[in-house]
Scaffold this motif. Structure first.
Motif, PDB file in Angstrom:
ATOM      1  N   ARG A 395       2.188   5.047   5.631  1.00  0.00           N
ATOM      2  CA  ARG A 395       3.508   4.468   4.897  1.00  0.00           C
ATOM      3  C   ARG A 395       2.780   3.763   3.853  1.00  0.00           C
ATOM      4  N   GLN A 396       1.694   3.247   3.878  1.00  0.00           N
ATOM      5  CA  GLN A 396       1.083   2.437   2.838  1.00  0.00           C
ATOM      6  C   GLN A 396       0.596   3.382   1.695  1.00  0.00           C
ATOM      7  N   ASP A 397       0.075   4.788   2.324  1.00  0.00           N
ATOM      8  CA  ASP A 397      -0.540   5.590   1.350  1.00  0.00           C
ATOM      9  C   ASP A 397       0.586   6.179   0.295  1.00  0.00           C
ATOM     10  N   LEU A 398       1.755   6.099   0.636  1.00  0.00           N
ATOM     11  CA  LEU A 398       2.827   6.531  -0.229  1.00  0.00           C
ATOM     12  C   LEU A 398       2.622   5.999  -1.394  1.00  0.00           C
ATOM     13  N   PHE A 399       2.269   4.531  -1.709  1.00  0.00           N
ATOM     14  CA  PHE A 399       1.987   3.970  -2.938  1.00  0.00           C
ATOM     15  C   PHE A 399       1.231   4.846  -4.011  1.00  0.00           C
ATOM     16  N   GLY A 400       0.166   5.237  -3.408  1.00  0.00           N
ATOM     17  CA  GLY A 400      -0.778   5.990  -4.180  1.00  0.00           C
ATOM     18  C   GLY A 400       0.009   7.265  -4.788  1.00  0.00           C
ATOM     19  N   ARG A 401       1.234   7.905  -4.312  1.00  0.00           N
ATOM     20  CA  ARG A 401       1.864   8.981  -4.976  1.00  0.00           C
ATOM     21  C   ARG A 401       2.575   8.647  -6.160  1.00  0.00           C
ATOM     22  N   ILE A 402       3.102   7.304  -6.287  1.00  0.00           N
ATOM     23  CA  ILE A 402       3.786   6.915  -7.240  1.00  0.00           C
ATOM     24  C   ILE A 402       2.987   5.996  -8.425  1.00  0.00           C
ATOM     25  N   TYR A 403       1.987   5.580  -7.722  1.00  0.00           N
ATOM     26  CA  TYR A 403       0.897   4.834  -8.939  1.00  0.00           C
ATOM     27  C   TYR A 403      -0.329   5.526  -8.746  1.00  0.00           C
ATOM     28  N   PRO A 404      -0.685   6.644  -9.172  1.00  0.00           N
ATOM     29  CA  PRO A 404      -1.784   7.374  -9.094  1.00  0.00           C
ATOM     30  C   PRO A 404      -2.962   6.678 -10.034  1.00  0.00           C
ATOM     31  N   TRP A 405      -2.504   5.979 -11.066  1.00  0.00           N
ATOM     32  CA  TRP A 405      -3.549   5.289 -12.080  1.00  0.00           C
ATOM     33  C   TRP A 405      -3.836   4.081 -11.341  1.00  0.00           C
ATOM     34  N   ILE A 406      -3.451   3.678 -10.341  1.00  0.00           N
ATOM     35  CA  ILE A 406      -3.964   2.120 -10.016  1.00  0.00           C
ATOM     36  C   ILE A 406      -5.141   2.416  -9.268  1.00  0.00           C
ATOM     37  N   ALA A 407      -6.292   1.995  -9.739  1.00  0.00           N
ATOM     38  CA  ALA A 407      -7.586   2.062  -8.530  1.00  0.00           C
ATOM     39  C   ALA A 407      -7.444   1.589  -7.305  1.00  0.00           C
ATOM     40  N   GLY A 408      -7.863   2.511  -6.520  1.00  0.00           N
ATOM     41  CA  GLY A 408      -7.947   2.075  -4.944  1.00  0.00           C
ATOM     42  C   GLY A 408      -6.863   2.774  -4.293  1.00  0.00           C
ATOM     43  N   LEU A 409      -5.691   3.029  -4.611  1.00  0.00           N
ATOM     44  CA  LEU A 409      -4.362   3.608  -4.027  1.00  0.00           C
ATOM     45  C   LEU A 409      -4.872   5.084  -3.796  1.00  0.00           C
ATOM     46  N   THR A 410      -5.195   5.957  -4.658  1.00  0.00           N
ATOM     47  CA  THR A 410      -5.279   7.089  -4.323  1.00  0.00           C
ATOM     48  C   THR A 410      -6.243   7.465  -3.448  1.00  0.00           C
ATOM     49  N   GLN A 411      -7.208   6.551  -3.194  1.00  0.00           N
ATOM     50  CA  GLN A 411      -8.178   6.606  -2.067  1.00  0.00           C
ATOM     51  C   GLN A 411      -7.739   6.213  -0.749  1.00  0.00           C
ATOM     52  N   GLY A 412      -6.707   6.097  -0.641  1.00  0.00           N
ATOM     53  CA  GLY A 412      -5.989   5.607   0.681  1.00  0.00           C
ATOM     54  C   GLY A 412      -6.551   4.113   1.060  1.00  0.00           C
ATOM     55  N   ASN A 413      -6.732   3.368   0.138  1.00  0.00           N
ATOM     56  CA  ASN A 413      -7.288   1.993   0.506  1.00  0.00           C
ATOM     57  C   ASN A 413      -6.108   1.058   0.861  1.00  0.00           C
ATOM     58  N   ALA A 414      -6.124   1.056   2.380  1.00  0.00           N
ATOM     59  CA  ALA A 414      -4.897   0.275   3.037  1.00  0.00           C
ATOM     60  C   ALA A 414      -5.190  -1.182   2.791  1.00  0.00           C
TER      61      ALA A 414
END
Length: 657
Positions: A395-414
């Motif tokens: 569920r934390q990884d879902l943030f990477g879907r809406i904020y792909p430009w925020i460093a760390g989120l798209t790499q599944g940085n829990a």
């Protein structure tokens, strides 16, 4: 579109002076450079600066009713005025012009304040009743058009912009520390507060009556989210939204001058532009912004839509240097500190519109707020979903879907997601749950406040929550906060009205038609935000007119560079002195040492946070507001003999022996 000014005695006062109104109108000449009007009646004065759009030949203000007992100055447009005129003429009212201003006056004469609910438009109204000796002020439902007031010299002084009020000799500018504290949390003040102590905004959807020295403020419209009615099919809802948008757009094309459209390349403006091309015969010219910085640029989508629709398309290019260079002028028009530079490219865009000889543009504002387009709405939904299973990593990884430009989120940085989005995660009953992270992030910039300034701030205020708020769906709670604060207080003011009217351009907003607003607020949440698909119903409607690459592309928030606009090879000349320790200390808002450290960090190009960017924009704009309005206010020159001015003076009553 116009600007209005005036004053009304709250007690014994000297007769109104034309020179005062000339000075006040001169301060907002940009809002209406075509014609001017002045009305004088004892200690009461009204003024108007007109941008002529409807009835170019006979619509000069002030305008009276048939017997001269009511006088009006008006800023805005009533899009359904032809239909209202027919009704009013049938009731016996006789017109001297063809403009919507006179319709407002006759409607007030006929229905009193209840007339406001009949208007489909965007407006700020001032009406003087010579018999009852009352001044009536009113503002549209969502605050599309601004109106401010203050007390000075025994009078209530009002104007479309604060600089007009400050041009009155009995009103002086003073900063409100609590207002700046609110801006450094909510991105704006909370209505009716402004940055200037004693100057208040007439809140959206309110009217004000001055009578016998008393000031009465009342709401005439309040936003809510009623329970949805009987279950309706997706097809039925889509058909109703389709017809509403077509009619709202058609009404906003009513003008006696050419009308253009902004084309951002996103769903909202593309939909409005497509409706114009599909359902009207109007020749259409479109306008857009291209950023030199690819992180902010959408020009490819804009060009694609312009080709698809066959519009004559114009583009203004916004570089880092452009944004930094014009920022003082942007702040002068906005009259408030800002946590973003986004108004600057909008100011450049309206300049292009004016150079192409357009006075009116249709835009897509409002769709994101009323049809749930912002990432913030998805973020709040994910956080509630995560709060039900706080141990879930998926569920934390879902943030990477809406904020792909925020460093760390798209790499599944829990750990990053947990630290940032997990703050207050379980507090799902909090009224500000949807906005708490944004407000907390912005408020970090308050670390730059000086200790002396912090002592002057006073107790913090919270947003006003309407009756029934706690029973609304969480999406509707989030929408209310976004509409009542971000849309009305920031977007429609600093980024829209002020930036367009700075170049004498009127914006019109089909998505803010009150019928569209009421329809959207009655929709079930799932037709606005379905899963993580924003503006679901609008996308279904727009597929008829737009290609899939527009309807299905993710929402890209409108942003503009901050750090690179003020530092680097294109750094504006004014910045070094403006942010010098001496200038910071003299203004008193910020800690000179802390600001100096931030400046050194950003000048050297070191990695910095979003909070650093917001702090920089807030500090620069606050220093500019202080310099322009508090330590050295110099309004534009007063009207003179070269201006086209209509003057109406009521003769003084004869003295009794």
């Amino acid at each position: 579109m116009c600007g209005v000014v005036g004053f009304c005695a709250l007690g014994e006062a000297a007769p109104a002076r034309a020179e005062t109104l000339r000075a006040m109108l001169g301060a907002i000449r940009h809002r209406g450079p075509d014609q001017f009007g002045i009305y004088l009646d004892g200690p009461t004065g009204l003024g108007n600066a007109r941008l002529s759009i409807i009835d170019l030949s006979t619509g000069q203000q002030p305008i009276s009713n048939e017997d001269g007992t009511l006088w009006i100055v008006f800023n805005g447009e009533i899009f359904n005025h032809p239909e209202l005129r027919l009704e009013l003429e049938a009731r016996g009212h006789r017109y001297a012009t063809s403009c919507d201003t006179e319709t407002v006056l006759h409607a007030y004469e006929e229905f009193g304040p209840d007339c406001l609910s009949r208007f489909n438009g965007q407006f700020a109204i001032a009406i003087w009743d010579t018999v009852k000796r009352t001044l009536f002020l009113a503002r549209d439902r969502l605050g599309v058009r601004p109106l401010f007031y203050a007390q000075g010299g025994g009078s209530l002084v009002f104007g479309s912009e604060i600089k007009a009020i400050l041009a009155h000799p009995d009103v002086a500018a003073e900063a409100d520390p609590g207002a700046l504290d609110e801006i450094f949390t909510y991105w704006s003040t909370l209505s009716p507060r402004t940055f200037f102590k004693g100057v208040r905004e007439l809140p959206p959807g309110h009217h004000l009556l001055v009578r016998d020295g008393q000031v009465a403020l009342e709401p005439w419209w309040e936003m809510g989210f009623p329970e949805p009615g009987p279950v309706r099919s997706l097809a039925d809802c889509a058909a109703e939204l389709r017809e509403l948008l077509i009619d709202a757009t058609r009404l906003r094309l009513r003008a006696d001058v050419p009308v253009g459209a902004y084309l951002s390349g996103g769903l909202d403006s593309s939909t409005i532009t497509a409706i114009i091309r599909t359902f009207t015969s109007n020749p259409l010219e479109t306008f857009s912004i291209a950023f030199d910085d690819p992180a902010f640029d959408e020009s490819g989508f804009q060009a694609s839509m312009a080709r698809s629709l066959g519009t004559r398309h114009h583009v203004v290019h916004a570089s880092h240097a452009d944004i930094g260079r014009i920022f003082p002028e942007v702040v002068w028009h906005a009259e408030t500190p800002m946590m973003r530079t986004s108004p600057a490219p909008m100011f450049l865009l309206s300049g292009l519109v004016r150079r192409k000889d357009f006075k009116v543009v249709l835009t897509g504002e409002g769709a994101d707020e009323f049809l749930a387009g912002y990432d913030l709405f998805k973020e709040a939904r994910i956080r509630r979903f995560w709060a039900a299973r706080p141990d879930s990593k998926l569920r934390q990884d879902l943030f990477g879907r809406i904020y792909p430009w925020i460093a760390g989120l798209t790499q599944g940085n829990a750990s990053y997601a947990s630290a940032f989005f997990g703050m207050g995660l379980s507090d799902t009953g909090a009224r500000d749950y949807s906005h708490a992270i944004r407000w907390r992030t912005t408020a970090r910039a308050k670390r730059f406040f000086s200790p002396g300034f912090v002592e002057r701030v006073g107790p913090a205020r919270s947003p006003a929550y309407p009756e029934g708020f706690d029973g609304w769906d969480p999406l509707h709670q989030a929408q209310f906060l976004e509409i009542s604060i971000f849309l009305s207080q920031y977007l429609l003011s600093s980024q829209s009205d002020r930036m367009a009217m700075g170049h004498s351009v009127e914006g019109r907003f089909p998505f803010l038609d009150y019928r569209v607003v009421d329809f959207c607020n009655r929709l079930p949440p799932g037709l606005k935000l379905r899963g993580l698909t924003e503006k679901f119903l609008l996308k279904e409607v727009s597929r008829e007119w737009l290609p899939p690459e527009i309807t299905d592309r993710p929402k890209q928030p409108f942003r503009a560079p901050i750090q690179r606009a003020f530092f680097g090879p294109s750094a504006p000349e004014y910045l070094e002195e403006l942010l010098s320790p001496a200038a910071i200390a003299d203004a008193g808002y910020f800690n000179p040492r802390a600001v100096d450290q931030l400046v050194a960090k950003l000048r050297q190009g070191h990695a910095h946070s979003e909070t650093d960017d917001m702090a920089l924009a807030g500090i620069v704009s606050t220093q500019l507001v202080h310099r322009q309005f508090l330590s050295g206010f110099k309004p534009s020159p007063a009207l003179d003999g070269s201006d086209d001015i209509k003057v109406v003076t009521v003769p003084a009553a004869p003295q009794q022996d």
